[in-house]
Write a protein that holds these residues in place. Structure first.
Motif, PDB file in Angstrom:
ATOM      1  N   SER B   3       0.827  -1.199   0.000  1.00 24.68           N
ATOM      2  CA  SER B   3       0.000   0.000   0.000  1.00 24.68           C
ATOM      3  C   SER B   3       0.862   1.252   0.000  1.00 24.68           C
ATOM      4  N   GLN B   4       2.196   1.088   0.201  1.00 25.10           N
ATOM      5  CA  GLN B   4       3.097   2.235   0.178  1.00 25.10           C
ATOM      6  C   GLN B   4       3.561   2.563  -1.237  1.00 25.10           C
ATOM      7  N   SER B   5       3.335   1.637  -2.175  1.00 23.35           N
ATOM      8  CA  SER B   5       3.823   1.827  -3.531  1.00 23.35           C
ATOM      9  C   SER B   5       3.195   3.048  -4.175  1.00 23.35           C
ATOM     10  N   PRO B   6       4.028   3.859  -4.863  1.00 25.36           N
ATOM     11  CA  PRO B   6       3.467   5.056  -5.520  1.00 25.36           C
ATOM     12  C   PRO B   6       2.459   4.694  -6.602  1.00 25.36           C
ATOM     13  N   ILE B   7       2.661   3.549  -7.279  1.00 24.67           N
ATOM     14  CA  ILE B   7       1.713   3.124  -8.308  1.00 24.67           C
ATOM     15  C   ILE B   7       0.341   2.889  -7.684  1.00 24.67           C
ATOM     16  N   TRP B   8       0.365   2.213  -6.527  1.00 27.75           N
ATOM     17  CA  TRP B   8      -0.903   1.932  -5.860  1.00 27.75           C
ATOM     18  C   TRP B   8      -1.571   3.238  -5.406  1.00 27.75           C
ATOM     19  N   ALA B   9      -0.757   4.190  -4.943  1.00 25.49           N
ATOM     20  CA  ALA B   9      -1.319   5.487  -4.551  1.00 25.49           C
ATOM     21  C   ALA B   9      -1.988   6.167  -5.739  1.00 25.49           C
ATOM     22  N   LEU B  10      -1.347   6.067  -6.922  1.00 21.91           N
ATOM     23  CA  LEU B  10      -1.928   6.674  -8.128  1.00 21.91           C
ATOM     24  C   LEU B  10      -3.249   6.002  -8.482  1.00 21.91           C
ATOM     25  N   ILE B  11      -3.241   4.644  -8.463  1.00 25.43           N
ATOM     26  CA  ILE B  11      -4.443   3.921  -8.875  1.00 25.43           C
ATOM     27  C   ILE B  11      -5.602   4.226  -7.937  1.00 25.43           C
ATOM     28  N   GLY B  70       0.969  11.174 -13.395  1.00 29.81           N
ATOM     29  CA  GLY B  70       1.436   9.810 -13.143  1.00 29.81           C
ATOM     30  C   GLY B  70       2.908   9.650 -13.469  1.00 29.81           C
ATOM     31  N   TYR B  71       3.343  10.271 -14.567  1.00 34.13           N
ATOM     32  CA  TYR B  71       4.761  10.172 -14.940  1.00 34.13           C
ATOM     33  C   TYR B  71       5.639  10.860 -13.893  1.00 34.13           C
ATOM     34  N   ALA B  72       5.200  12.016 -13.413  1.00 36.99           N
ATOM     35  CA  ALA B  72       5.990  12.737 -12.405  1.00 36.99           C
ATOM     36  C   ALA B  72       6.144  11.895 -11.144  1.00 36.99           C
ATOM     37  N   VAL B  73       5.147  11.060 -10.842  1.00 37.11           N
ATOM     38  CA  VAL B  73       5.202  10.277  -9.610  1.00 37.11           C
ATOM     39  C   VAL B  73       6.017   9.003  -9.789  1.00 37.11           C
ATOM     40  N   ALA B  74       5.802   8.283 -10.893  1.00 39.86           N
ATOM     41  CA  ALA B  74       6.391   6.943 -11.005  1.00 39.86           C
ATOM     42  C   ALA B  74       6.791   6.578 -12.427  1.00 39.86           C
ATOM     43  N   GLY B  75       7.224   7.538 -13.215  1.00 43.55           N
ATOM     44  CA  GLY B  75       7.720   7.213 -14.550  1.00 43.55           C
ATOM     45  C   GLY B  75       6.656   6.637 -15.462  1.00 43.55           C
ATOM     46  N   ILE B  76       7.089   5.857 -16.455  1.00 41.24           N
ATOM     47  CA  ILE B  76       6.162   5.346 -17.464  1.00 41.24           C
ATOM     48  C   ILE B  76       5.072   4.445 -16.855  1.00 41.24           C
ATOM     49  N   PRO B  77       5.436   3.521 -15.931  1.00 45.27           N
ATOM     50  CA  PRO B  77       4.344   2.738 -15.321  1.00 45.27           C
ATOM     51  C   PRO B  77       3.329   3.637 -14.616  1.00 45.27           C
ATOM     52  N   GLY B  78       3.823   4.687 -13.985  1.00 51.83           N
ATOM     53  CA  GLY B  78       2.924   5.623 -13.309  1.00 51.83           C
ATOM     54  C   GLY B  78       2.001   6.321 -14.287  1.00 51.83           C
ATOM     55  N   ALA B  79       2.567   6.720 -15.444  1.00 47.61           N
ATOM     56  CA  ALA B  79       1.753   7.395 -16.465  1.00 47.61           C
ATOM     57  C   ALA B  79       0.604   6.488 -16.923  1.00 47.61           C
ATOM     58  N   LEU B  80       0.920   5.231 -17.199  1.00 44.24           N
ATOM     59  CA  LEU B  80      -0.104   4.307 -17.687  1.00 44.24           C
ATOM     60  C   LEU B  80      -1.115   3.971 -16.582  1.00 44.24           C
ATOM     61  N   ALA B  81      -0.614   3.761 -15.363  1.00 44.14           N
ATOM     62  CA  ALA B  81      -1.510   3.417 -14.264  1.00 44.14           C
ATOM     63  C   ALA B  81      -2.497   4.545 -13.986  1.00 44.14           C
ATOM     64  N   ALA B  82      -1.995   5.781 -13.957  1.00 45.73           N
ATOM     65  CA  ALA B  82      -2.876   6.919 -13.670  1.00 45.73           C
ATOM     66  C   ALA B  82      -3.934   7.067 -14.758  1.00 45.73           C
ATOM     67  N   THR B  83      -3.524   6.902 -16.019  1.00 45.21           N
ATOM     68  CA  THR B  83      -4.467   7.057 -17.125  1.00 45.21           C
ATOM     69  C   THR B  83      -5.589   6.023 -17.053  1.00 45.21           C
ATOM     70  N   LEU B  84      -5.191   4.762 -16.861  1.00 43.09           N
ATOM     71  CA  LEU B  84      -6.208   3.706 -16.802  1.00 43.09           C
ATOM     72  C   LEU B  84      -7.110   3.875 -15.578  1.00 43.09           C
ATOM     73  N   ALA B  85      -6.518   4.229 -14.440  1.00 50.01           N
ATOM     74  CA  ALA B  85      -7.310   4.376 -13.221  1.00 50.01           C
ATOM     75  C   ALA B  85      -8.338   5.486 -13.374  1.00 50.01           C
ATOM     76  N   MET B  86      -7.974   6.552 -14.091  1.00 48.18           N
ATOM     77  CA  MET B  86      -8.893   7.681 -14.268  1.00 48.18           C
ATOM     78  C   MET B  86      -9.982   7.358 -15.280  1.00 48.18           C
ATOM     79  N   CYS B  87      -9.682   6.516 -16.278  1.00 51.87           N
ATOM     80  CA  CYS B  87     -10.594   6.354 -17.410  1.00 51.87           C
ATOM     81  C   CYS B  87     -11.426   5.076 -17.380  1.00 51.87           C
ATOM     82  N   LEU B  88     -10.851   3.970 -16.917  1.00 51.84           N
ATOM     83  CA  LEU B  88     -11.542   2.692 -17.078  1.00 51.84           C
ATOM     84  C   LEU B  88     -12.750   2.499 -16.158  1.00 51.84           C
ATOM     85  N   PRO B  89     -12.644   2.808 -14.847  1.00 58.28           N
ATOM     86  CA  PRO B  89     -13.803   2.525 -13.975  1.00 58.28           C
ATOM     87  C   PRO B  89     -15.071   3.241 -14.427  1.00 58.28           C
TER      88      PRO B  89
END
Lengths: 205, 176
Positions: B3-11, B70-89
């Motif tokens: 739960s500390q992972s920045p990717i998880w925080a973004l999602i 997302g990119y500023a937080v966690a690079g390319i994985p962050g960019a993709l994670a933030a985009t999907l989290a914002m759009c898919l649900p």
């Protein structure tokens, strides 16, 4: 509606419609490419291009169908045009069609944005880029103010006091006091729906 | 995933935010700013304003400012994670609701709820404008540019892209 069912458009249309308005439903690749194209054309918002492609160019929907679909996507949370891609694609080709349109809309610009993010991370401190972005930012805020103004105009013309008070309340809570969105909406949405319901009942009575 | 992972925080951040983002991307900007700048300190005020400008200047849905965050937080994985989290649900939610509403006898509520949400959307967008203006309009020239663009865009059908490019040129020339 299963992914492999017959063209979904006919099932959903309750009212008789000009048959000429519908070409045969596109395949998944065609949906992906069509949404990729409107997305890449859509500087400053994709909606205008989406409407042109779906209604005028491909004749996949009538203008009324498009407005109804868009109204639904606007009243639901989330990015409207993204919602529209999923709803529209799935109407033509089931959930697979929805995913194809969704991916077409998002994949190419997301890649572009990622490249821009990399460039910004590396060169964002360069003085020329800072100055250009400062100018663009000012213009972007101006555009946003213009959209707000255009959307407010009907409320002002109708002297819709209730709507204007709700609008100002949300503006103050979020913009001035910086309260969390969730908390504000959990109060504002029920209040607004309730007031609208009561006002409409009064008008009807 | 921790739960500390920045990717998880973004999602979790953008997934939840998208469900409350009534009125589209512009309405979600104040909350994005609050979370990214004030709560998590993922970026500065100036970086956030830049991200908004880049998103406006680029093709595609304007919501893709989340790709930059997302990119500023966690690079390319962050960019993709933030985009999907914002759009898919919300896209999936829209899919299910549209199926539900295509049944007969459900036509009254969408109109009523939509009418009720319109003033809230406008209030949110006005708040976005205020928050962004605070970080961009730091001098008289900048304020004038914002005001001029607002007036031109309100009274004419000028293509927004030209107005953005004009702003960029004025910035380049060092006027703003």
């Amino acid at each position: 509606m299963s992914p492999d069912s017959a063209p979904a458009v006919q099932e959903l249309d309750q009212e008789p419609d000009l048959p000429a308005a519908h070409a045969s439903p596109p395949g998944l690749v065609a949906l992906f490419l069509a949404f990729a194209r409107m997305s890449l054309a859509g500087f400053g918002g994709v909606l205008v291009f989406a409407r042109h492609a779906i209604v005028d160019q491909h004749r996949w929907m009538t203008a009324d169908e498009f407005n109804e679909t868009f109204a639904l996507c606007h009243f639901l949370p989330g990015p409207n045009i993204v919602n529209l891609s999923m709803v529209f694609g799935s109407r033509l080709r089931g959930i697979a069609g929805g995913v194809a349109a969704f991916a077409g809309l998002l994949l190419p610009p997301t890649l572009i944005m990622t490249v821009l993010a990399i460039i910004y991370a590396r060169f964002g401190d360069v003085d020329v880029l800072r100055r250009v972005l400062a100018g663009v930012s000012c213009a972007a805020v101006g555009l946003l103010i213009a959209v707000v103004f255009r959307m407010m105009t009907p409320l002002l013309k109708r002297m819709d006091a209730v709507a204007l008070i709700l609008m100002l309340g949300v503006f103050a809570a979020i913009g001035v006091f910086r309260w969390p969105l969730q908390a504000v909406l959990l109060v504002a949405v029920p209040v607004s729906v309730g007031v609208t319901y009561l006002l409409r009942r009064k008008v009807a009575a | 995933m921790s739960s500390q992972s920045p990717i998880w925080a973004l999602i979790s951040t953008f997934g939840l935010m998208s469900l409350f983002a009534v009125g589209g991307a512009a309405a979600a900007v104040p909350e994005m700013h609050r979370i990214a700048v004030e709560v998590h300190r993922w970026m500065t005020d100036k970086q956030f304003a830049d991200a908004y400008a880049i998103a406006q200047l680029s093709p595609g849905p304007n919501v893709l400012i989340v790709t930059l965050i997302g990119y500023a937080v966690a690079g390319i994985p962050g960019a993709l994670a933030a985009t999907l989290a914002m759009c898919l649900p919300t896209a999936l939610l829209a899919y299910y609701v549209s199926r539900l509403l295509s049944r007969p006898g459900q036509s009254r509520w969408p109109g009523l709820i939509q009418a009720a949400l319109v003033p809230l959307s406008i209030g949110l967008m006005a708040a976005s404008a205020l928050i962004l203006a605070r970080s961009t309009d730091r001098n008289i020239a900048a304020l004038l540019l914002t005001a001029t663009v607002a007036v031109i865009a309100s009274v004419s059908r000028a293509n927004p892209l030209w107005l953005l490019l004009a702003g960029g040129l004025l910035g380049f020339a060092g006027i703003v």
